[in-house]
Motif scaffolding. Structure first.
Motif, PDB file in Angstrom:
ATOM      1  N   VAL A 212      45.266  42.244  46.958  1.00 31.16           N
ATOM      2  CA  VAL A 212      44.090  42.840  46.344  1.00 31.16           C
ATOM      3  C   VAL A 212      43.230  41.954  45.716  1.00 31.16           C
ATOM      4  CG1 VAL A 212      45.658  43.060  44.208  1.00 31.16           C
ATOM      5  CG2 VAL A 212      43.454  44.440  44.116  1.00 31.16           C
ATOM      6  N   VAL A 213      42.025  41.842  45.663  1.00 25.08           N
ATOM      7  CA  VAL A 213      41.012  40.920  45.331  1.00 25.08           C
ATOM      8  C   VAL A 213      40.330  41.507  44.400  1.00 25.08           C
ATOM      9  CG1 VAL A 213      39.322  39.248  45.947  1.00 25.08           C
ATOM     10  CG2 VAL A 213      41.270  39.800  47.507  1.00 25.08           C
ATOM     11  N   LEU A 214      40.028  40.803  43.459  1.00 28.11           N
ATOM     12  CA  LEU A 214      39.199  41.145  42.032  1.00 28.11           C
ATOM     13  C   LEU A 214      37.960  40.204  42.201  1.00 28.11           C
ATOM     14  CD1 LEU A 214      41.580  43.032  41.116  1.00 28.11           C
ATOM     15  CD2 LEU A 214      41.322  42.288  38.827  1.00 28.11           C
ATOM     16  N   GLY A 215      36.716  40.695  41.871  1.00 26.59           N
ATOM     17  CA  GLY A 215      35.487  40.248  41.856  1.00 26.59           C
ATOM     18  C   GLY A 215      34.845  40.557  40.745  1.00 26.59           C
TER      19      GLY A 215
ATOM     20  N   LEU B 199      45.487  41.379  32.990  1.00 25.43           N
ATOM     21  CA  LEU B 199      44.303  40.402  32.679  1.00 25.43           C
ATOM     22  C   LEU B 199      43.428  40.906  31.415  1.00 25.43           C
ATOM     23  CD1 LEU B 199      42.690  40.551  36.224  1.00 25.43           C
ATOM     24  CD2 LEU B 199      44.171  38.745  35.189  1.00 25.43           C
ATOM     25  N   GLY B 200      43.856  41.932  30.930  1.00 28.21           N
ATOM     26  CA  GLY B 200      43.166  42.103  29.683  1.00 28.21           C
ATOM     27  C   GLY B 200      41.553  42.552  29.742  1.00 28.21           C
ATOM     28  N   ARG B 201      41.295  42.933  30.874  1.00 33.53           N
ATOM     29  CA  ARG B 201      39.799  43.448  31.046  1.00 33.53           C
ATOM     30  C   ARG B 201      39.734  44.573  31.991  1.00 33.53           C
ATOM     31  NH1 ARG B 201      37.458  38.338  34.265  1.00 33.53           N
ATOM     32  NH2 ARG B 201      35.532  39.623  34.450  1.00 33.53           N
ATOM     33  N   PRO B 202      38.509  45.286  31.831  1.00 37.75           N
ATOM     34  CA  PRO B 202      38.310  46.348  32.743  1.00 37.75           C
ATOM     35  C   PRO B 202      38.493  46.149  34.286  1.00 37.75           C
ATOM     36  CG  PRO B 202      36.751  46.379  31.154  1.00 37.75           C
ATOM     37  CD  PRO B 202      37.441  44.910  31.436  1.00 37.75           C
ATOM     38  N   VAL B 203      39.253  46.955  35.117  1.00 37.13           N
ATOM     39  CA  VAL B 203      39.243  46.968  36.374  1.00 37.13           C
ATOM     40  C   VAL B 203      39.207  48.175  37.013  1.00 37.13           C
ATOM     41  CG1 VAL B 203      40.891  46.403  38.323  1.00 37.13           C
ATOM     42  CG2 VAL B 203      41.230  45.015  36.173  1.00 37.13           C
ATOM     43  N   ARG B 204      38.121  48.176  38.289  1.00 40.21           N
ATOM     44  CA  ARG B 204      37.671  49.475  38.557  1.00 40.21           C
ATOM     45  C   ARG B 204      37.663  49.221  40.147  1.00 40.21           C
ATOM     46  NH1 ARG B 204      31.408  50.370  38.141  1.00 40.21           N
ATOM     47  NH2 ARG B 204      31.210  48.435  39.679  1.00 40.21           N
ATOM     48  N   TRP B 205      38.184  50.563  40.851  1.00 38.50           N
ATOM     49  CA  TRP B 205      38.194  50.619  42.343  1.00 38.50           C
ATOM     50  C   TRP B 205      37.435  51.891  42.583  1.00 38.50           C
ATOM     51  CZ3 TRP B 205      41.316  54.237  45.420  1.00 38.50           C
ATOM     52  CH2 TRP B 205      41.133  53.967  46.681  1.00 38.50           C
TER      53      TRP B 205
END
Length: 725
Positions: A75-78, A229-235
């Motif tokens: 999984v890659v977060l950008g 990460l303590g931040r919003p993540v969206r898919w």
């Protein structure tokens, strides 16, 4: 980053280069996230079992072995999707390919095992009792057949979505989901949190059809990383991604045997099911039991026996898709009824009429254990034939058979029974009604919207029950903070269960209002009446107070409760007229009639829309849709909907949707589910019509989807057999 192979041993995943891409926040494989929880399994409504799942973990990211094409390796977060896509392009993986099995027949050999040392058969089931061999031996006619119910994609307008936002010690999740409270419960368990630390919100959602009611691998990764990460993540799933790794529907190999006496009275029916449940048994291993439980159809067959094997294959998991097991049952029995009619030299209509469960036999317990609540199957069939103008089409068919230049024409019917509302233990819902000082009423329930028309139907129902204007009622659903408990929207349950819930809540609210008014006016409760949203004295109406005034005088008014109904069994009869071009293999639907009975109709426009929409999906299964795989097990979806065909506006035939009305005694409103009728009744009607147009063709060669290639192959095979004879 997804696997490009269907089956293989994962040797290594390297995310190093991805982390150096500008705008990439992070990149992880399973080895980088040792505390990433696995995908949960569900026991809801018997979809899976602990025995089926034991020893078969479904990791959110592949740890050691790829088991279906597109399974997530990393999984890659950008900062945005584009940067994340750039990061994915830099991830490398080494996989040693293994042979793949993509059908139950191939997987049953166990020469390729998805889990080492464990059979690919994860569940065996049975409904009814085995048929005495003497019944088959003494029958005047016995027909046997095999059917393949192809794998389908639910293909909602909007693909899957999830957004997780941490806020202090809470996590808010937005998702297009059918069961928000289940998602909250499963995410809480995965994170090791109490459920009250998670809020799930379902905004307006563009379709679901059963495919959006689980916690998927991507959901697990998103929630885990948002907290980490303590931040919003969206898919947000794109269409090609959805076609590769979203859930599948149907997927059964069936063997049937049906016996009758010389008068066409059914004696026995056997249905054997080998069900493709995908690579992991977590979501749908028990789902095909819905087919076994509905095997009897609309008929008084004395002996019915259904057996099931749920089989793992190298495909994404099979899961409920509009109808969820009932289309498979209806197609099997209805196609076989036509085979039997042909064997007996009997009109297919007459054969069905002769064996229908009569209206005075309800409630009726079938040999496979279902207790049908109510029905008038002959009335639905009569209306379908009348609307179709059956006699006129039969005359046209006879004319065409004497005209060598005319295209062959066929007429097909399909009579179905289905189950709506859910299974025992899941036939309830939670909700509330709250009144404010301005007289406005807020209705809450555990349902979730995905295009069913809840915003239209539910406020209108509450307004009707209370006798107030519809504009006075507001609906809130799909928010676990607003409604602490709930089940959701699935199994055609919204009108039947949630509608009855609101009737129940309205009655409680009226009684509470009368009690408050009685205390305010110092009167016995039986001297206070309710009319059109107001309380008043029962005899002369000298005292009158609306809800808003009552709240001002007596304080906040909120009624909440849990309400349960019984199962209901909608039914119907569908009829199709088709012509077949023997040179091109093209099937043209000249007319389609759907007659459905969902009991008491709460909103005719919504029910009509459900009938049309589900009929179009039924046409898709009959003529167009089906997963195709390469030899290595990878599906043909690279070109999107050019590779997986859906009926478009230009393929929509003339459809006449009618209804009969047989109230359910198991729900206070008398309503039954209306959302799945076309998927259940339409496919067999079309298949029977095509078989009727081609009487010289072996019906077993006419497997869905009835594409031009399959029609031409069937025609060539029949011509070859005739030449041999």
């Amino acid at each position: 980053m997804r696997s490009k192979v269907a089956h293989g041993v994962l040797r290594a995943v390297d995310c190093t280069a991805a982390r150096d891409v500008p705008g990439v926040v992070g990149a992880w494989s399973a080895a980088d996230l040792p505390d990433l929880p696995p995908v949960p399994y569900t026991l809801l409504a018997g979809l899976s079992t602990e025995e089926a799942v034991a020893g078969r973990e479904w990791s959110a990211l592949v740890k050691d072995r790829v088991r279906y094409p597109g399974e997530a390796l990393a999984v890659v977060l950008g900062e945005d999707r584009y940067r994340a896509e750039d990061g994915v392009a830099e991830v490398t993986a080494t996989i040693d390919p293994l042979p793949a099995v993509v059908t139950p027949s191939a997987a049953l050999k166990d020469s390729v095992r998805l889990f080492d040392g464990m059979s690919n058969v994860v569940l065996r089931g049975e409904a009814g009792e085995p048929v005495d061999p003497a019944v088959w031996e003494g029958a005047a006619a016995v027909v046997e057949a095999t059917y393949r119910q192809q794998l389908l994609m639910p293909s909602p307008m909007e693909c899957r979505t999830v957004l997780a936002v941490p806020d202090g010690d809470r996590l808010t999740v937005w998702s297009g989901h059918q069961m928000p409270h289940r998602l909250r419960r499963e995410l809480a368990a995965l994170l090791g949190w109490s459920a009250d630390r998670i809020r799930v919100v379902v905004p307006d959602t563009g379709g679901a059809f059963g495919s959006k009611s689980a916690a998927f691998p991507e959901f697990v990764a998103v929630a885990h990383l948002a907290v980490k990460l303590g931040r919003p993540v969206r898919w947000i799933e794109d269409r090609l991604e959805s076609m590769l790794v979203a859930t599948r529907g149907r997927g059964q190999d069936q063997r049937v045997r049906l016996a009758a006496d010389a008068d066409g009275r059914l004696l026995a029916y056997e249905l054997s099911i080998d069900a493709d449940v995908g690579a992991y048994p977590h979501l749908g291993a028990g789902l095909p039991m819905q087919t076994a439980w509905m095997a009897a159809g609309a008929y008084t067959t004395p002996h019915v026996h259904a057996t099931l094997r749920s089989v793992l294959t190298n495909t994404m998991v099979t899961y409920p898709y509009r109808g969820a097991g009932r289309p498979e049952a209806a197609i099997a029995i209805e196609r076989t009824m036509d085979l039997l009619a042909r064997r007996l030299g009997m009109d297919p209509v007459e054969l069905r009429r002769r064996n229908f469960i009569p209206p005075d036999a309800f409630p009726y317990e079938t040999p496979v254990g279902r207790v049908y609540d109510s029905g008038n199957y002959a009335a639905a069939l009569d209306l379908a034939l009348e609307t179709l103008d059956h006699d006129r089409w039969r005359a046209e068919q006879a004319r065409r058979r004497t005209d060598p230049d005319a295209l062959p024409l066929g007429i097909g019917i399909s009579c179905y029974v289905e189950r709506s509302g859910g299974e025992a233990g899941g036939l309830h819902e939670f909700g509330s009604l709250q009144v404010t000082e301005d007289g406005r009423i807020t209705a809450r329930c555990g349902a979730a919207p995905s295009g069913q028309g809840h915003e239209t139907v539910f406020p209108a129902l509450v307004a009707k029950f209370l006798g107030v204007p519809e504009a006075q009622v507001r609906l809130i659903e799909g928010d676990t903070d607003e409604q602490p408990e709930g089940l959701g929207s699935f199994a055609s349950r919204s009108a039947q269960v949630d509608g009855a819930l609101f009737q129940h809540l309205a009655n409680l609210l009226i009684e509470e209002a009368r009690t408050r008014a009685a205390g305010l006016w110092e009167l016995p409760v039986d001297q206070v009446a309710w009319t059109d949203g107001s309380v008043h004295t029962a005899h002369n109406g000298s005292a009158l107070m609306d809800l808003g005034e009552l709240v001002k005088h007596t304080g906040p008014l909120r009624i909440e409760d849990r309400f349960e109904t019984g199962q209901a069994f909608p039914f119907g009869a569908h009829a199709a007229v088709t012509e077949v071009d023997p040179d091109l293999g093209l099937v043209n639907i000249l007319q389609l009639v759907t007659v459905d009975d969902c009991g008491v109709i709460l909103n005719p426009a919504v029910v009509r829309g459900q009938a049309y929409g589900s009929a179009l999906q039924g046409i898709g299964q009959a003529l167009y849709e089906g997963m195709q795989f390469d030899d290595d097990g990878v599906p043909h979806v690279a070109s999107g909907f050019l590779d997986y065909l859906l009926p478009t506006f230009t393929e929509v035939p003339p459809i006449e949707a009618k209804d009969t009305h047989t109230p359910s005694p198991n729900s206070p409103l008398g309503a039954k589910g209306a959302g799945e009728s076309g998927c259940i009744g339409t496919p067999a009607a079309i298949a029977n019509a095509v078989a009727d147009a081609l009487p010289a063709v072996d019906p077993e060669l006419l497997q869905m989807p009835l594409t031009p290639d399959r029609i031409l192959r069937a025609l060539r095979a029949s011509t070859h057999e005739e030449d041999v004879r």
